[in-house]
Design a protein around this motif. Structure first.
Motif, PDB file in Angstrom:
ATOM      1  N   ALA A  73       0.826  -1.213   0.000  1.00  0.00           N
ATOM      2  CA  ALA A  73       0.000   0.000   0.000  1.00  0.00           C
ATOM      3  C   ALA A  73       0.855   1.254   0.000  1.00  0.00           C
ATOM      4  CB  ALA A  73      -0.935   0.002   1.216  1.00  0.00           C
ATOM      5  N   MET A  74       2.002   1.220   0.677  1.00  0.00           N
ATOM      6  CA  MET A  74       2.867   2.394   0.715  1.00  0.00           C
ATOM      7  C   MET A  74       3.536   2.627  -0.648  1.00  0.00           C
ATOM      8  SD  MET A  74       2.257   3.468   3.621  1.00  0.00           S
ATOM      9  CE  MET A  74       3.364   4.858   3.496  1.00  0.00           C
ATOM     10  N   VAL A  75       3.929   1.547  -1.306  1.00  0.00           N
ATOM     11  CA  VAL A  75       4.495   1.674  -2.644  1.00  0.00           C
ATOM     12  C   VAL A  75       3.436   2.192  -3.614  1.00  0.00           C
ATOM     13  CG1 VAL A  75       5.481   0.388  -4.581  1.00  0.00           C
ATOM     14  CG2 VAL A  75       6.282  -0.054  -2.261  1.00  0.00           C
ATOM     15  N   THR A  81       1.306   9.057  -6.296  1.00  0.00           N
ATOM     16  CA  THR A  81       1.661  10.463  -6.097  1.00  0.00           C
ATOM     17  C   THR A  81       2.594  10.942  -7.202  1.00  0.00           C
ATOM     18  OG1 THR A  81       1.399  10.283  -3.693  1.00  0.00           O
ATOM     19  CG2 THR A  81       2.748  12.103  -4.521  1.00  0.00           C
ATOM     20  N   LEU A  82       3.607  10.136  -7.512  1.00  0.00           N
ATOM     21  CA  LEU A  82       4.555  10.513  -8.562  1.00  0.00           C
ATOM     22  C   LEU A  82       3.848  10.606  -9.913  1.00  0.00           C
ATOM     23  CD1 LEU A  82       7.639  11.063  -8.419  1.00  0.00           C
ATOM     24  CD2 LEU A  82       7.968   8.778  -9.351  1.00  0.00           C
ATOM     25  N   ALA A  83       2.950   9.664 -10.179  1.00  0.00           N
ATOM     26  CA  ALA A  83       2.213   9.683 -11.442  1.00  0.00           C
ATOM     27  C   ALA A  83       1.264  10.880 -11.527  1.00  0.00           C
ATOM     28  CB  ALA A  83       1.437   8.384 -11.613  1.00  0.00           C
ATOM     29  N   HIS A  90       5.582   8.331 -15.372  1.00  0.00           N
ATOM     30  CA  HIS A  90       6.062   7.406 -14.343  1.00  0.00           C
ATOM     31  C   HIS A  90       5.579   5.980 -14.567  1.00  0.00           C
ATOM     32  CE1 HIS A  90       6.746   5.432 -10.548  1.00  0.00           C
ATOM     33  NE2 HIS A  90       5.451   5.357 -10.306  1.00  0.00           N
ATOM     34  N   TRP A  91       6.502   5.034 -14.408  1.00  0.00           N
ATOM     35  CA  TRP A  91       6.163   3.617 -14.393  1.00  0.00           C
ATOM     36  C   TRP A  91       6.692   3.014 -13.101  1.00  0.00           C
ATOM     37  CZ3 TRP A  91      10.785   1.093 -14.032  1.00  0.00           C
ATOM     38  CH2 TRP A  91      11.920   1.750 -14.545  1.00  0.00           C
ATOM     39  N   LEU A  92       6.086   1.907 -12.661  1.00  0.00           N
ATOM     40  CA  LEU A  92       6.437   1.278 -11.394  1.00  0.00           C
ATOM     41  C   LEU A  92       7.120  -0.056 -11.655  1.00  0.00           C
ATOM     42  CD1 LEU A  92       6.345   1.074  -8.310  1.00  0.00           C
ATOM     43  CD2 LEU A  92       4.005   0.190  -8.515  1.00  0.00           C
ATOM     44  N   MET A 156      -4.682  10.115  -6.739  1.00  0.00           N
ATOM     45  CA  MET A 156      -4.594   9.082  -7.775  1.00  0.00           C
ATOM     46  C   MET A 156      -4.786   9.726  -9.137  1.00  0.00           C
ATOM     47  SD  MET A 156      -4.181   5.749  -8.087  1.00  0.00           S
ATOM     48  CE  MET A 156      -3.828   5.060  -9.708  1.00  0.00           C
ATOM     49  N   PRO A 157      -3.878   9.469 -10.087  1.00  0.00           N
ATOM     50  CA  PRO A 157      -4.055  10.034 -11.433  1.00  0.00           C
ATOM     51  C   PRO A 157      -5.208   9.340 -12.160  1.00  0.00           C
ATOM     52  CG  PRO A 157      -2.220   8.504 -11.423  1.00  0.00           C
ATOM     53  CD  PRO A 157      -2.659   8.637  -9.992  1.00  0.00           C
ATOM     54  N   PRO A 158      -5.721   9.935 -13.225  1.00  0.00           N
ATOM     55  CA  PRO A 158      -6.815   9.313 -13.977  1.00  0.00           C
ATOM     56  C   PRO A 158      -6.435   7.971 -14.594  1.00  0.00           C
ATOM     57  CG  PRO A 158      -6.586  11.633 -14.564  1.00  0.00           C
ATOM     58  CD  PRO A 158      -5.409  11.284 -13.735  1.00  0.00           C
ATOM     59  N   VAL A 159      -5.147   7.823 -14.937  1.00  0.00           N
ATOM     60  CA  VAL A 159      -4.639   6.569 -15.508  1.00  0.00           C
ATOM     61  C   VAL A 159      -3.556   6.028 -14.578  1.00  0.00           C
ATOM     62  CG1 VAL A 159      -3.497   5.483 -17.473  1.00  0.00           C
ATOM     63  CG2 VAL A 159      -5.142   7.343 -17.855  1.00  0.00           C
TER      64      VAL A 159
END
Length: 323
Positions: A73-75, A81-83, A90-92, A156-159
């Protein structure tokens, strides 16, 4: 490699790289450096935020482990947030972890198969959070390794960010093809890489997924310097990891790696690290990897001679690559 450079210098080098034709950044998520003499290990999420301000290309952690130091959940929150700050960039990247970084919280260090199962459950938790949060809903999770009480991500971003899984094994590659948006692996011999990509595609087919929309990422370590002698000296001093022909996921200390590194010889890099002063040798190697089917290749020159290397590759290598 945030193990080699202070964070401000790493950010400045990434901006310099973009000025010379590079289009994205992969930043390592380590709690400790591989070797004591590398001397650094900054917090990747802080650095990624700074990279977003100084560059315009894609950026991601290569890779983070949401299973020991971090709850998934923290990741998910850090990634969302970064996205949100840098839409579409940003990709994870997610991995199963190495003891060097993850054992520091003092938990039992499991064998590889359990670490992989934990990783895929973490992916499930993150995907649930992303999907529910975009829809404005709450979600919960109760699994063999993780629990999540009813909640959502409020930023949260839209995508949702793409999720890539790091692996060097065909079984995990196939599983990744069924579950995530891409695969990350490191440089190896061509046949091994072909097998990994084939298994990833096989998993995608079994999952009824469009393979053309999935991403194949390679992290390529190399050693370039003005002379072959300097290039080899850099490899031996800064990146003997490439010459260690054994599993290293259970090694806990940079000082243990330092002892093991003393046994590495120049011939140990054969087939594992391109060491050359000739830009065309590196260009041919990178082109071969593009031809194998990789969509993105992140280059790591192992020496400290970063600006010199970025100028040379920006001028003599990148413009001559054909996709």
């Amino acid at each position: 490699m945030l193990e080699q450079f202070p964070p401000a210098e790493a950010v400045a080098l990434a901006a310099f790289a973009e000025q010379h034709g590079f289009t994205g950044v992969m930043a390592s998520d380590h709690f400790q450096p591989w070797l004591p003499q590398q001397g650094e290990s900054s917090f990747v999420w802080s650095v990624l935020a700074a990279l977003g301000e100084r560059t315009t290309g894609d950026l991601g952690p290569g890779v983070t482990t949401p299973t020991f130091r971090w709850h998934p959940a923290m990741v998910a929150q850090a990634s969302a947030t970064l996205a949100s700050m840098y839409p579409g960039r940003h990709w994870l990247g997610i991995g199963s972890g190495e003891a060097l970084n993850e054992h520091i919280v003092g938990e039992y260090w499991p064998e590889a198969h359990e670490r992989i199962n934990r990783m895929f459950e973490a992916v499930d938790v993150i995907k649930k959070l992303f999907t529910a949060s975009i829809a404005g809903r709450e979600v919960r999770h109760a699994g063999p390794h993780f629990k999540l009480e009813t909640t959502r991500l409020w930023t949260m971003p839209p995508v949702a960010p793409e999720i890539f899984v790091a692996t060097q094994g065909p079984v995990t590659a196939k599983r990744a093809g069924r579950q995530v948006d891409g695969i990350i692996t490191t440089g190896a011999d061509d046949e091994r890489l072909r097998v990994l990509l084939a298994k990833f595609d096989e998993g995608a087919r079994e999952g009824g997924r469009d393979r053309s929309k999935l991403t194949r990422v390679l992290q390529l370590h190399l050693s370039w310097a003005p002379t072959d002698e300097e290039a080899m000296a850099n490899a031996l001093r800064e990146w003997p990891i490439a010459g260690m022909r054994f599993a290293r996921g259970d090694i806990r200390s940079p000082f243990e790696f330092e002892q093991l590194a003393r046994s590495v010889r120049p011939e140990d890099f054969t087939g594992r690290l391109t060491v050359s002063s000739d830009p065309d040798v590196h260009r041919a190697h990178i082109q071969r990897l593009i031809d194998l089917g990789f969509d993105r290749i992140y280059l790591h020159n192992v020496g400290r001679n970063q600006r010199e290397w970025l100028e040379v590759f920006g001028r003599d290598v990148l413009p001559r690559l054909v996709r």
